[in-house]
Scaffold this motif. Structure first.
Motif, PDB file in Angstrom:
ATOM      1  N   ALA A 106       0.810  -1.217   0.000  1.00 43.27           N
ATOM      2  CA  ALA A 106       0.000   0.000   0.000  1.00 43.27           C
ATOM      3  C   ALA A 106       0.838   1.260   0.000  1.00 43.27           C
ATOM      4  CB  ALA A 106      -0.930   0.021   1.217  1.00 43.27           C
ATOM      5  N   VAL A 107       2.077   1.165   0.485  1.00 44.41           N
ATOM      6  CA  VAL A 107       2.908   2.361   0.602  1.00 44.41           C
ATOM      7  C   VAL A 107       4.352   2.003   0.289  1.00 44.41           C
ATOM      8  CG1 VAL A 107       3.145   1.969   3.093  1.00 44.41           C
ATOM      9  CG2 VAL A 107       3.651   4.223   2.172  1.00 44.41           C
ATOM     10  N   HIS A 160       8.736  11.557   1.109  1.00 41.69           N
ATOM     11  CA  HIS A 160       9.053  10.644   0.001  1.00 41.69           C
ATOM     12  C   HIS A 160       8.196   9.390   0.182  1.00 41.69           C
ATOM     13  CE1 HIS A 160      11.074   8.766  -3.233  1.00 41.69           C
ATOM     14  NE2 HIS A 160      12.137   8.283  -2.616  1.00 41.69           N
ATOM     15  N   GLU A 161       6.909   9.505  -0.164  1.00 43.17           N
ATOM     16  CA  GLU A 161       5.954   8.454   0.190  1.00 43.17           C
ATOM     17  C   GLU A 161       4.872   8.326  -0.875  1.00 43.17           C
ATOM     18  OE1 GLU A 161       3.238   7.114   4.038  1.00 43.17           O
ATOM     19  OE2 GLU A 161       4.064   9.137   3.967  1.00 43.17           O
ATOM     20  N   SER A 171       0.978   4.692   8.638  1.00 44.54           N
ATOM     21  CA  SER A 171       1.611   3.402   8.368  1.00 44.54           C
ATOM     22  C   SER A 171       1.076   2.312   9.288  1.00 44.54           C
ATOM     23  CB  SER A 171       3.134   3.511   8.531  1.00 44.54           C
ATOM     24  OG  SER A 171       3.710   4.279   7.498  1.00 44.54           O
ATOM     25  N   ILE A 172       0.915   2.646  10.567  1.00 49.83           N
ATOM     26  CA  ILE A 172       0.377   1.668  11.522  1.00 49.83           C
ATOM     27  C   ILE A 172      -1.039   1.271  11.136  1.00 49.83           C
ATOM     28  CG2 ILE A 172      -0.356   1.349  13.923  1.00 49.83           C
ATOM     29  CD1 ILE A 172       2.009   3.192  14.714  1.00 49.83           C
ATOM     30  N   LYS A 173      -1.861   2.229  10.749  1.00 54.61           N
ATOM     31  CA  LYS A 173      -3.238   1.920  10.360  1.00 54.61           C
ATOM     32  C   LYS A 173      -3.279   1.037   9.118  1.00 54.61           C
ATOM     33  CE  LYS A 173      -4.643   6.283  10.360  1.00 54.61           C
ATOM     34  NZ  LYS A 173      -5.522   7.487  10.280  1.00 54.61           N
ATOM     35  N   ALA A 192       6.758  -1.066   1.606  1.00 54.26           N
ATOM     36  CA  ALA A 192       7.932  -1.394   0.791  1.00 54.26           C
ATOM     37  C   ALA A 192       8.902  -0.223   0.754  1.00 54.26           C
ATOM     38  CB  ALA A 192       7.510  -1.780  -0.628  1.00 54.26           C
ATOM     39  N   TYR A 193      10.166  -0.580   0.496  1.00 55.03           N
ATOM     40  CA  TYR A 193      11.237   0.404   0.373  1.00 55.03           C
ATOM     41  C   TYR A 193      12.028   0.074  -0.878  1.00 55.03           C
ATOM     42  CZ  TYR A 193      15.496   3.020   1.444  1.00 55.03           C
ATOM     43  OH  TYR A 193      16.559   3.879   1.391  1.00 55.03           O
ATOM     44  N   ASN A 194      12.217   1.076  -1.724  1.00 57.41           N
ATOM     45  CA  ASN A 194      12.984   0.912  -2.957  1.00 57.41           C
ATOM     46  C   ASN A 194      14.161   1.882  -2.924  1.00 57.41           C
ATOM     47  OD1 ASN A 194      13.994   1.053  -5.637  1.00 57.41           O
ATOM     48  ND2 ASN A 194      12.035   0.364  -6.459  1.00 57.41           N
TER      49      ASN A 194
END
Length: 322
Positions: free
Chosen positions: A114-115, A163-164, A195-197, A206-208
């Motif tokens: 989702a993010v 940056h999201e 993010s917690i929700k 995810a992180y790219n």
């Protein structure tokens, strides 16, 4: 490829917002539909700057959000945005041309993502002091230097709202960004709470590391007063997060937290001059930690004494407030 709306809240940064916008109009991602600027009551030349650029680049759109608070700006943009993915950044950032291309393709790897975030590198206004390079190349300055090509997780990872990228349908389900800096007061946990929700709803993060943006760090952020304030703000964020995680804390538990933080304030306040006398530069972080624990105390006192504050912290949906 998914369509993208870039969203940039802004407040009194007419020079920086120009640099930010110029870096996004040259993105090489073909499905960027629009760049939305949400002006949160600027009194400088922001309107004129954005208007001039929008005449040259029609992809830029300007809207106003009169309620002071960055969460109002971020959440109100949802109703204007047409993209499947909402990419959020700040008004003091400079994007690399392939930022969106690298970032958005990450969503295709798993339909539960989702993010997505990526690297946030410093663009120094002046050469930073040695202690900043030693201690602050991290979340203290909203930086993320991790070069890891890919992380997909069902746990919290470092994601900053500068940056999201977020699926529009997911942020709506989650109720939007929680409050944070509101009228100059740091109230809540912002993108951390979002993010917690999202994780609670079963989504992944995810992180790219290939997606890069540069964060302009002015001289004013390379000072002890700024780091003290940054730690104090983080205290409010953490108290907010802890109270929400427990779905409310009893007054006895809040009093216990206050006592523990009071002891920590005393310890850090005594340790600071000791480190300074011994010429150890970690006195700077120790001093900032004293500010952190002091603000944890102040915030928890508000939770004990203010019914309205407790209700605010436990609220899930902030989109309906826009």
């Amino acid at each position: 490829m998914k369509t993208v709306s870039v969203i940039i809240p802004t407040y009194n940064r007419d020079f920086f917002i120009k640099l930010t916008l110029e870096s996004f109009v040259i993105q090489n991602y073909p499905n960027m539909l629009e760049i939305i600027v949400i002006d949160n009551n600027s009194t400088d030349n922001t309107l004129a700057v954005v208007k001039e650029l929008s005449e040259k680049y029609p992809i830029i759109k300007y809207f106003e959000e009169p309620r002071q608070g960055v969460h109002y700006a971020r959440n109100s943009a949802i109703k204007y945005a047409k993209g499947e993915v909402l990419y959020y950044t700040d008004d003091d950032m400079i994007a690399e041309p392939d930022l969106l291309t690298n970032l958005v393709q990450t969503f295709e790897l798993n339909d539960k993502i989702a993010v997505v975030s990526g690297r946030v590198l410093p663009k120094w206004d002046i050469h930073p002091p040695d202690w900043v390079l030693k201690y602050c190349l991290n979340s203290y300055l909203s930086l993320n230097l991790d070069e890891t090509p890919l992380i997909i997780s069902d746990q919290m990872i470092n994601i900053f709202s500068c940056h999201e990228a977020i699926l529009k349908e997911a942020i709506i389900k989650a109720g939007g960004f929680n409050p944070e800096n509101t009228k100059g007061e740091w109230i809540g946990d912002g993108e951390t709470g979002l993010s917690i929700k999202l994780l609670d709803l079963g989504y992944l993060q995810a992180y790219n590391g290939l997606s890069v943006i540069n964060h302009i760090i002015p001289k004013s952020r390379m000072t002890q007063s700024y780091i003290n304030k940054r730690f104090a703000n983080q205290a409010n964020c953490d108290s907010f997060t802890i109270y929400r995680a427990a779905n409310g804390l009893s007054n006895s538990k809040l009093f216990n937290n206050i006592l523990n933080n009071f002891i920590a304030v005393l310890y850090k306040s005594l340790a600071t001059p000791w480190h300074f006398i011994r010429a150890k530069d970690n006195w700077r972080i120790t001093m900032a930690q004293a500010f952190y624990h002091k603000n944890r105390i102040a915030y928890d006192i508000k939770l004990i004494t203010r019914h309205q504050m407790r209700n605010l912290v436990l609220r899930d949906n902030w989109i309906d407030q826009t």
